[in-house]
Design an enzyme around this catalytic site. Sequence first.
Site, short mmCIF file in Angstrom:
data_model
loop_
_atom_site.label_atom_id
_atom_site.label_comp_id
_atom_site.label_asym_id
_atom_site.label_seq_id
_atom_site.Cartn_x
_atom_site.Cartn_y
_atom_site.Cartn_z
N ASP A 268 3.42 -72.21 5.42
CA ASP A 268 2.92 -73.52 4.99
C ASP A 268 1.43 -73.59 5.36
OD1 ASP A 268 2.81 -74.12 7.70
OD2 ASP A 268 4.16 -75.83 7.61
N CYS B 184 4.98 -71.24 10.11
CA CYS B 184 4.59 -72.66 10.02
C CYS B 184 3.82 -72.97 11.31
CB CYS B 184 5.80 -73.57 9.80
SG CYS B 184 7.01 -73.60 11.15
N THR C 107 4.73 -74.16 14.34
CA THR C 107 5.40 -73.63 15.54
C THR C 107 6.30 -72.44 15.24
OG1 THR C 107 7.23 -75.14 15.14
CG2 THR C 107 5.48 -75.93 16.61
N HIS D 181 19.13 -55.47 18.34
CA HIS D 181 20.45 -56.04 18.59
C HIS D 181 20.96 -56.98 17.50
CE1 HIS D 181 20.40 -55.35 23.27
NE2 HIS D 181 20.21 -54.25 22.57
N HIS E 266 26.66 -53.72 18.65
CA HIS E 266 25.87 -54.82 18.07
C HIS E 266 26.26 -55.07 16.62
CE1 HIS E 266 23.65 -55.03 21.74
NE2 HIS E 266 23.48 -53.72 21.68
#
Length: 154
Positions: A7, A65, A67, A98, A133
């Site tokens: 963004d 974005c 954060t 993992h 995993h």
Amino acid sequence: MIIIGSDHAGYALKESLKQNLEKQNLAYVDCGCDGSSVDYPDIAETVCRRVLKDSASNAKGVIICGTGVGVSIAANKIVGIRAALCADYYTAKYTRKHNDSNVICLGGRTLGADVAWELLNVWLNTEFIGGRHSMRVNKIKSIEERENKEKNNE
Ligand code: RB5
């Protein structure tokens, strides 16, 4: 193939990471934005749908974005996407080893460009180690299947 998008809050970091990818001769598709204001769920969805479309060629997504949180929440709503919000080297490395994450989410307002590149670089160059995993990743896929069944029964 690397599918990248951001963004407006992640735009500067997206442009910086694109330069790093070019220096490494790594091909990418830029899904926007062009710096103008866009809603992060829209960019997250565009990138993730393209990652799934190109999954046969092992496509990976990078979404940014402010954060990284908004795009990661949106991305993980899409069946087949395992999006990892990364802000430290260990997480970026081990979410490939993992979790077999196929999308990395980064914060344009929380990470410096050099740190973000270190995270993306190690993420791109680390393989899923499988073994026990795989069983755990398969359990994530089972949750998605149960979610779909729940929705169909509504
Ligand atoms: C945009 O201002 C900001 O809310 C967005 O980039 C993101 O940080 C949301 O999680």
